[in-house]
Write a protein that holds these residues in place. Structure first.
Motif, PDB file in Angstrom:
ATOM      1  N   LEU A  18      26.651  37.976   7.909  1.00 26.50           N
ATOM      2  CA  LEU A  18      25.283  38.844   7.838  1.00 26.50           C
ATOM      3  C   LEU A  18      25.793  40.217   8.583  1.00 26.50           C
ATOM      4  O   LEU A  18      26.417  40.288   9.521  1.00 26.50           O
ATOM      5  CB  LEU A  18      24.413  38.254   8.684  1.00 26.50           C
ATOM      6  CG  LEU A  18      23.909  36.618   8.478  1.00 26.50           C
ATOM      7  CD1 LEU A  18      23.111  36.051   9.495  1.00 26.50           C
ATOM      8  CD2 LEU A  18      23.314  36.652   7.005  1.00 26.50           C
ATOM      9  N   LEU A  26      16.061  37.966   9.356  1.00 27.98           N
ATOM     10  CA  LEU A  26      16.288  36.580   9.359  1.00 27.98           C
ATOM     11  C   LEU A  26      15.439  36.141  10.744  1.00 27.98           C
ATOM     12  O   LEU A  26      14.724  34.921  10.777  1.00 27.98           O
ATOM     13  CB  LEU A  26      17.602  35.963   9.601  1.00 27.98           C
ATOM     14  CG  LEU A  26      18.247  36.100   8.151  1.00 27.98           C
ATOM     15  CD1 LEU A  26      19.749  35.529   8.009  1.00 27.98           C
ATOM     16  CD2 LEU A  26      17.441  35.209   7.153  1.00 27.98           C
ATOM     17  N   ARG A  30      12.190  33.843  10.516  1.00 31.68           N
ATOM     18  CA  ARG A  30      12.371  32.323  11.094  1.00 31.68           C
ATOM     19  C   ARG A  30      11.055  32.360  12.211  1.00 31.68           C
ATOM     20  O   ARG A  30      10.616  31.231  12.166  1.00 31.68           O
ATOM     21  CB  ARG A  30      13.477  32.356  12.113  1.00 31.68           C
ATOM     22  CG  ARG A  30      13.834  31.090  12.942  1.00 31.68           C
ATOM     23  CD  ARG A  30      13.517  29.897  12.307  1.00 31.68           C
ATOM     24  NE  ARG A  30      13.484  28.579  13.065  1.00 31.68           N
ATOM     25  CZ  ARG A  30      12.754  27.887  13.883  1.00 31.68           C
ATOM     26  NH1 ARG A  30      11.439  28.524  13.867  1.00 31.68           N
ATOM     27  NH2 ARG A  30      13.145  26.789  14.364  1.00 31.68           N
ATOM     28  N   LEU A  36      15.419  28.428   7.941  1.00 27.33           N
ATOM     29  CA  LEU A  36      15.579  29.077   6.623  1.00 27.33           C
ATOM     30  C   LEU A  36      16.916  28.627   6.035  1.00 27.33           C
ATOM     31  O   LEU A  36      17.627  27.922   6.666  1.00 27.33           O
ATOM     32  CB  LEU A  36      15.604  30.613   7.030  1.00 27.33           C
ATOM     33  CG  LEU A  36      14.446  31.110   7.905  1.00 27.33           C
ATOM     34  CD1 LEU A  36      15.001  32.660   7.999  1.00 27.33           C
ATOM     35  CD2 LEU A  36      13.391  31.052   7.045  1.00 27.33           C
ATOM     36  N   CYS A  52      15.862  33.702   0.065  1.00 28.72           N
ATOM     37  CA  CYS A  52      15.531  33.318   1.449  1.00 28.72           C
ATOM     38  C   CYS A  52      14.361  32.232   1.224  1.00 28.72           C
ATOM     39  O   CYS A  52      13.332  32.906   0.908  1.00 28.72           O
ATOM     40  CB  CYS A  52      15.381  34.306   2.228  1.00 28.72           C
ATOM     41  SG  CYS A  52      15.270  33.560   4.173  1.00 28.72           S
ATOM     42  N   VAL A  72      22.822  32.869  13.590  1.00 26.07           N
ATOM     43  CA  VAL A  72      21.797  33.926  13.702  1.00 26.07           C
ATOM     44  C   VAL A  72      21.380  34.066  15.288  1.00 26.07           C
ATOM     45  O   VAL A  72      20.713  33.020  15.744  1.00 26.07           O
ATOM     46  CB  VAL A  72      20.511  34.112  12.716  1.00 26.07           C
ATOM     47  CG1 VAL A  72      19.734  35.240  12.979  1.00 26.07           C
ATOM     48  CG2 VAL A  72      21.022  33.710  11.278  1.00 26.07           C
ATOM     49  N   VAL A  79      21.321  28.944   9.338  1.00 28.30           N
ATOM     50  CA  VAL A  79      20.619  29.048   8.083  1.00 28.30           C
ATOM     51  C   VAL A  79      21.731  28.840   7.117  1.00 28.30           C
ATOM     52  O   VAL A  79      22.778  29.470   7.083  1.00 28.30           O
ATOM     53  CB  VAL A  79      20.482  30.633   8.065  1.00 28.30           C
ATOM     54  CG1 VAL A  79      19.856  30.953   6.632  1.00 28.30           C
ATOM     55  CG2 VAL A  79      19.197  31.099   9.178  1.00 28.30           C
ATOM     56  N   GLU A 111      11.413  37.478   2.193  1.00 27.41           N
ATOM     57  CA  GLU A 111      11.446  39.069   2.688  1.00 27.41           C
ATOM     58  C   GLU A 111      10.429  39.839   1.785  1.00 27.41           C
ATOM     59  O   GLU A 111      10.246  41.147   2.187  1.00 27.41           O
ATOM     60  CB  GLU A 111      12.811  39.455   2.908  1.00 27.41           C
ATOM     61  CG  GLU A 111      13.478  39.879   1.875  1.00 27.41           C
ATOM     62  CD  GLU A 111      14.049  38.954   0.750  1.00 27.41           C
ATOM     63  OE1 GLU A 111      14.767  39.246  -0.168  1.00 27.41           O
ATOM     64  OE2 GLU A 111      13.920  37.929   1.052  1.00 27.41           O
TER      65      GLU A 111
END
Length: 127
Positions: A18, A26, A30, A36, A52, A72, A79, A111
């Motif tokens: 990422l 994210l 979340r 997720l 996502c 994350v 994730v 998103e």
């Protein structure tokens, strides 16, 4: 580099990573939606972008490959990142980098209301 050394390096390279912008998005998603997952199916238009979803909302099966469980910062559970097996056959020698860019993507990906979309950047590994 011999074939065994090249394979060892290839196996150590993360399959999916990422960018900072993706990790920050994210974290916000979340907080709003719970755990997720990503799925990338391939195809045209938004089908070639990672989607996502709330974890478990997209049903995966034998035609999918789990490429990564992404850590994350600030999110307690990983994730997951899934890809269709046919798409994986094409991308199997690449490192996928999940990034975020301005603009609306699919209405199905979480998103979309943020005015941004996830995007895959890639690098060939283990050539």
């Amino acid at each position: 580099m011999d074939e065994d050394s090249a394979r060892a390096v290839y196996d150590e390279v993360p399959r999916v990573e990422l960018t900072r912008a993706a990790a920050e998005l994210l974290l916000r998603l979340r907080e709003a939606h719970g755990p997720l997952m990503f799925h990338q199916s391939g195809g045209c238009c938004d089908g070639s972008a990672p989607m996502c979803y709330p974890a478990g909302e997209f049903r995966t099966g034998g035609s999918d490959v789990l490429l990564a469980e992404l850590d994350v910062p600030g999110v307690e559970e990983p994730v997951t990142f899934w890809m269709s097996r046919s798409q994986y056959a094409v991308w199997s020698h690449t490192r996928l980098i999940v990034d975020v860019v301005q603009g609306r993507g699919s209405g199905f990906s979480l998103e979309a209301p943020e005015g941004v979309r996830f995007l895959i950047r890639s690098r060939v590994v283990g050539a």
